[in-house]
Write an enzyme that holds these catalytic residues in place. Structure first.
Site, PDB file in Angstrom:
ATOM      1  N   SER A  65       6.331   0.428 -14.437  1.00 18.89           N
ATOM      2  CA  SER A  65       5.936   0.189 -13.050  1.00 18.89           C
ATOM      3  C   SER A  65       7.026  -0.512 -12.261  1.00 18.89           C
ATOM      4  O   SER A  65       7.799  -1.289 -12.811  1.00 18.89           O
ATOM      5  CB  SER A  65       4.683  -0.681 -13.009  1.00 18.89           C
ATOM      6  OG  SER A  65       3.620   0.024 -13.599  1.00 18.89           O
TER       7      SER A  65
ATOM      8  N   SER B 147       9.471  -2.062 -17.038  1.00 17.75           N
ATOM      9  CA  SER B 147       8.931  -2.313 -15.694  1.00 17.75           C
ATOM     10  C   SER B 147       9.894  -3.141 -14.865  1.00 17.75           C
ATOM     11  O   SER B 147      10.593  -4.000 -15.393  1.00 17.75           O
ATOM     12  CB  SER B 147       7.638  -3.118 -15.772  1.00 17.75           C
ATOM     13  OG  SER B 147       6.728  -2.475 -16.577  1.00 17.75           O
TER      14      SER B 147
ATOM     15  N   ASN C 145       5.624  10.073 -17.764  1.00 17.27           N
ATOM     16  CA  ASN C 145       4.675   9.188 -17.088  1.00 17.27           C
ATOM     17  C   ASN C 145       5.448   8.279 -16.148  1.00 17.27           C
ATOM     18  O   ASN C 145       6.300   7.504 -16.577  1.00 17.27           O
ATOM     19  CB  ASN C 145       3.905   8.368 -18.129  1.00 17.27           C
ATOM     20  CG  ASN C 145       2.729   7.635 -17.487  1.00 17.27           C
ATOM     21  OD1 ASN C 145       2.860   7.064 -16.401  1.00 17.27           O
ATOM     22  ND2 ASN C 145       1.591   7.655 -18.141  1.00 17.27           N
TER      23      ASN C 145
ATOM     24  N   ARG D  93      -1.351  27.952  33.419  1.00 11.22           N
ATOM     25  CA  ARG D  93      -2.533  27.119  33.204  1.00 11.22           C
ATOM     26  C   ARG D  93      -2.468  26.312  31.902  1.00 11.22           C
ATOM     27  O   ARG D  93      -3.283  25.433  31.670  1.00 11.22           O
ATOM     28  CB  ARG D  93      -3.803  27.984  33.233  1.00 11.22           C
ATOM     29  CG  ARG D  93      -4.216  28.322  34.666  1.00 11.22           C
ATOM     30  CD  ARG D  93      -5.523  29.065  34.687  1.00 11.22           C
ATOM     31  NE  ARG D  93      -5.354  30.455  34.271  1.00 11.22           N
ATOM     32  CZ  ARG D  93      -6.339  31.215  33.810  1.00 11.22           C
ATOM     33  NH1 ARG D  93      -7.553  30.725  33.686  1.00 11.22           N
ATOM     34  NH2 ARG D  93      -6.111  32.468  33.476  1.00 11.22           N
TER      35      ARG D  93
ATOM     36  N   LYS E 277       8.756  14.842  -2.522  1.00 10.95           N
ATOM     37  CA  LYS E 277       9.565  15.702  -1.658  1.00 10.95           C
ATOM     38  C   LYS E 277      10.654  16.363  -2.479  1.00 10.95           C
ATOM     39  O   LYS E 277      11.342  15.676  -3.241  1.00 10.95           O
ATOM     40  CB  LYS E 277      10.203  14.880  -0.537  1.00 10.95           C
ATOM     41  CG  LYS E 277      10.918  15.749   0.478  1.00 10.95           C
ATOM     42  CD  LYS E 277      12.238  15.181   0.982  1.00 10.95           C
ATOM     43  CE  LYS E 277      13.283  15.042  -0.076  1.00 10.95           C
ATOM     44  NZ  LYS E 277      14.642  14.810   0.435  1.00 10.95           N
TER      45      LYS E 277
ATOM     46  N   ARG F 154      16.860  -5.476 -15.382  1.00 10.31           N
ATOM     47  CA  ARG F 154      16.305  -6.598 -14.623  1.00 10.31           C
ATOM     48  C   ARG F 154      16.778  -7.888 -15.261  1.00 10.31           C
ATOM     49  O   ARG F 154      17.234  -7.894 -16.416  1.00 10.31           O
ATOM     50  CB  ARG F 154      14.777  -6.542 -14.635  1.00 10.31           C
ATOM     51  CG  ARG F 154      14.228  -6.739 -16.034  1.00 10.31           C
ATOM     52  CD  ARG F 154      12.727  -6.559 -16.114  1.00 10.31           C
ATOM     53  NE  ARG F 154      12.257  -6.940 -17.427  1.00 10.31           N
ATOM     54  CZ  ARG F 154      11.212  -6.397 -18.037  1.00 10.31           C
ATOM     55  NH1 ARG F 154      10.551  -5.426 -17.462  1.00 10.31           N
ATOM     56  NH2 ARG F 154      10.847  -6.820 -19.213  1.00 10.31           N
TER      57      ARG F 154
ATOM     58  N   GLY G 103       3.815  36.936  30.312  1.00  8.13           N
ATOM     59  CA  GLY G 103       3.131  35.946  31.152  1.00  8.13           C
ATOM     60  C   GLY G 103       3.728  34.552  31.042  1.00  8.13           C
ATOM     61  O   GLY G 103       4.276  34.175  30.018  1.00  8.13           O
TER      62      GLY G 103
END
Ligand code: UD1
Ligand code: MG
Length: 457
Positions: free
Chosen positions: A391, A409, A363, A18, A337, A426, A14
Site C-alpha cells: 500500500s 508498503s 496485487n 435557434r 489510463k 523507504r 442549415g
C-alpha cells in the site's frame, strides 16, 4: 431490394440559429456522436451504396464529420438557402451518376432508423416514383398533412393551406423521402418557388409526380424517426429517446441494469450478455465490455475495454486505453489510463495506474500511484505477473517490478525490481521508548508560556 443501388443525400446546410450556439447545428452530439454522423450511419445501414452531403453553414467541419462516417461521401455546398428542393439539386452531379433509389435525409434528424428507411425504399421497389415518410400524431399542428386517396398519396398540404377537413388529418409529413433515381432530377427540376415563402419545396414533387400519372406512396414510421432538432431542448429530447431505445436493446440482449434510466450510453458502447450494471454509470465513446462483467455504481468509462468477468467500481474511472483482462478487478476511487491490467490482477483501492502494464494476478495495494509524468514526458511502469505492490507505493516511471516481486508498503520505487526480489524504498523506522511522554511535556510547557505572555499584554 438489396441489389438496388441507393444514393442517400443528407441536407445539412442549415444554420440552426435557434440552437443559439457557435457550433453548426448538425455537429451537436447525441450519445457522443454528431447528429449528422447518426444520419450517415443510418443511411449506410439501410443499404446505401453512396452518400452525398449538402453543406453550407460550417461547411468544412460538417464535411469532415460526414467523411469520418463515410470516407467516399460526395460533398457539395449550397451557398444560398432557397429551400429543400434547391438544396437537393446541389447534389445534382451525384444524382446524375445514376442510382435506383435516392433517399433524402436531414442532418438534424438523428433518430432515423435503417428499418424505416428500408420501408420507404420498399415502396419504390413496388413501383412508386416517390415515397414519403409520414407519422401519425395527436398534435399535427405545424406539420404538412399527407392527403391520401385510394392508397395513393395525392399531395402534401402545408397547414396554412389546409381546408378544415384536411386540417383534421393526423397523418403528417416527416420530411424524409425516397425517390426513384431515374426520375429524381426531372421531378425536382420541375419544382417552382411560387409560394408564400418563395422557396423551392421538395414536398411539391408529390403533386408533380401525381400529375404525371406516377405512383406516390407514404411509409408510416414512428415519430422519433423524423424528429428534427432545432433547439437545445429538442436535442435533449432526442438524446433521451436515443438512450431509452439503446437501453431497451441492451436489456433485451441479456444485460442487467438495476436502474436503466441512470445509465448513460454512447453511440458505440458494446456490452456483452450477463453483465451487471449498477445505477449511475457513464459510458463515454469507445467502450466495450465482454460478458459477465460487473460495473458497480458511479463508474465512468471512456475508450476502455473490460474482459470477460472483469469487475470495476463503485467509483472507478477508466480513461482512454484502460484495458482490463478477464477476471481483473479495479475497485473504488481508482483511475486507470493507457494501462493493461492482466487476467485476475487487482487494483482495489484509491490508486492511479497510468501508462503501465500490470501482470496476471498481480496485487496492487491501496493508494499505489504510478508517477508517469515529470511535467514534460510520460514514462511507462511494468509490473510483472504475481507481483505484490504494498500500500501507498509510488512507482516512479520508467521503472519495472519483476514477476512475483514484492514491494514493501510506503515505498518510493525508482530502481527496477528483479523477479522474486523484495524491495524497500523507504526510511527505516526508529522507535524511542518513553519519548512520547517527554515530547508532550515539552509542548504543553510551550503552550502555557505563550498563554501567560498573552494575558500579561
Ligand atoms: C420540412 C417539410 C415539412 C415537414 C417538416 C418535418 C419541406 C419543404 N417541408 O419542413 O413538410 O412537415 O420538414 O420536420 O421539405 N435545408 C437545406 N437547405 C435549404 C433548406 C433546408 O439544407 O435551402 C435543410 C435544413 O438544414 C434541414 C432540412 O433541409 O436539415 C429541412 O429544412 P427545414 O427548413 O427544417 O424544413 P421544415 O420547415 O422543417
Ligand atoms: Mg425542420
Amino acid at each position: 431490394m438489396s441489389e438496388r443501388t441507393c444514393l442517400s443525400i443528407i441536407l445539412a446546410a442549415g444554420e440552426g440559429t435557434r440552437m443559439k450556439s457557435a457550433l453548426p447545428k448538425v455537429l451537436h452530439k447525441v450519445a457522443g456522436l454528431p447528429m449528422v454522423g447518426h444520419v450517415v450511419k443510418a443511411a449506410l445501414e439501410a443499404g446505401s451504396t453512396a452518400v452525398a452531403a449538402v453543406v453550407g453553414h460550417g461547411a468544412e467541419a460538417v464535411a469532415d464529420e460526414v467523411r469520418t462516417a463515410s470516407p467516399d461521401a460526395a460533398v457539395s455546398v449550397q451557398d444560398k438557402r432557397l429551400g429543400t428542393a434547391h438544396a437537393v439539386l446541389a447534389a445534382r452531379e451525384a444524382i446524375a451518376a445514376g442510382y435506383d433509389d435516392i433517399l433524402i435525409m436531414f442532418g438534424d434528424t438523428p433518430l432515423v432508423e435503417p428499418a424505416a428507411l428500408g420501408r420507404a425504399r420498399a415502396l419504390l421497389a413496388e413501383g412508386a416514383a416517390v415515397a414519403v415518410m409520414g407519422f401519425r400524431t395527436d398534435r399535427p399542428n405545424g406539420y404538412g398533412r399527407l392527403i391520401e386517396k385510394d392508397g395513393e398519396l395525392e399531395a402534401i398540404r402545408e397547414e396554412r393551406d389546409c381546408t378544415d377537413e384536411e386540417r383534421a388529418i393526423n397523418f403528417c409529413n416527416g420530411g424524409l423521402m425516397a425517390i426513384d433515381g431515374r426520375l429524381a432530377l426531372d421531378l425536382i427540376e420541375a419544382v417552382g418557388n411560387g409560394n408564400a415563402k418563395g422557396e423551392y419545396y421538395l414536398t411539391d414533387i408529390v403533386e408533380i409526380a401525381r400529375a404525371r400519372g406516377l405512383h406516390v406512396g407514404a411509409a408510416e414510421v414512428a415519430f422519433d424517426n423524423v424528429l428534427g432538432v432545432n433547439t437545445m431542448a429538442e436535442l435533449a429530447e432526442a438524446e433521451a429517446l436515443w438512450q431509452a431505445r439503446r437501453r431497451q436493446d441492451l436489456l433485451l440482449s441479456g444485460v442487467t441494469m438495476i436502474d436503466p434510466a441512470t445509465v448513460y450510453l454512447s453511440h458505440d458502447t458494446k456490452i456483452g450478455a450477463d453483465t451487471l450494471i449498477e445505477p449511475n454509470v457513464f459510458f463515454g465513446p469507445g467502450v466495450s465490455v465482454a460478458g459477465g462483467a460487473i460495473i458497480h455504481a458511479f463508474s465512468h468509462l471512456t475508450q476502455a475495454r473490460l474482459g470477460e468477468g472483469a469487475e470495476i467500481g463503485p467509483f472507478a474511472r477508466l480513461r482512454p486505453g484502460a484495458d482490463l483482462a478477464e477476471g481483473s478487478k479495479v475497485g473504488n476511487f481508482c483511475e486507470i489510463k493507457a494501462a493493461h491490467v492482466g487476467p485476475g490482477a487487482k487494483v482495489n483501492h484509491l490508486s492511479y495506474i497510468g501508462d503501465a502494464t500490470v501482470g496476471a494476478k498481480a496485487n496492487i495495494g491501496a493508494g499505489t500511484i504510478t508517477c508517469n509524468y515529470d511535467g514534460y514526458n510520460k514514462y511507462r511502469t511494468e509490473i510483472g505477473a504475481g507481483a505484490f505492490i504494498g500500500s501507498n507505493t509510488s512507482l516512479v516511471a520508467p521503472v519495472s517490478v519483476g514477476n512475483s516481486a514484492y514491494v514493501a508498503s510506503g515505498s518510493v520505487v525508482t530502481d527496477d525490481v528483479p523477479d522474486d526480489a523484495l524491495a524497500f524504498g523507504r526510511a527505516r523506522q526508529t522507535t524511542k521508548e518513553g519519548r512520547a511522554r517527554d515530547l508532550r511535556a515539552r509542548y504543553q510547557a510551550e503552550k502555557d508560556r505563550r498563554r501567560a505572555e498573552k494575558s500579561k499584554a
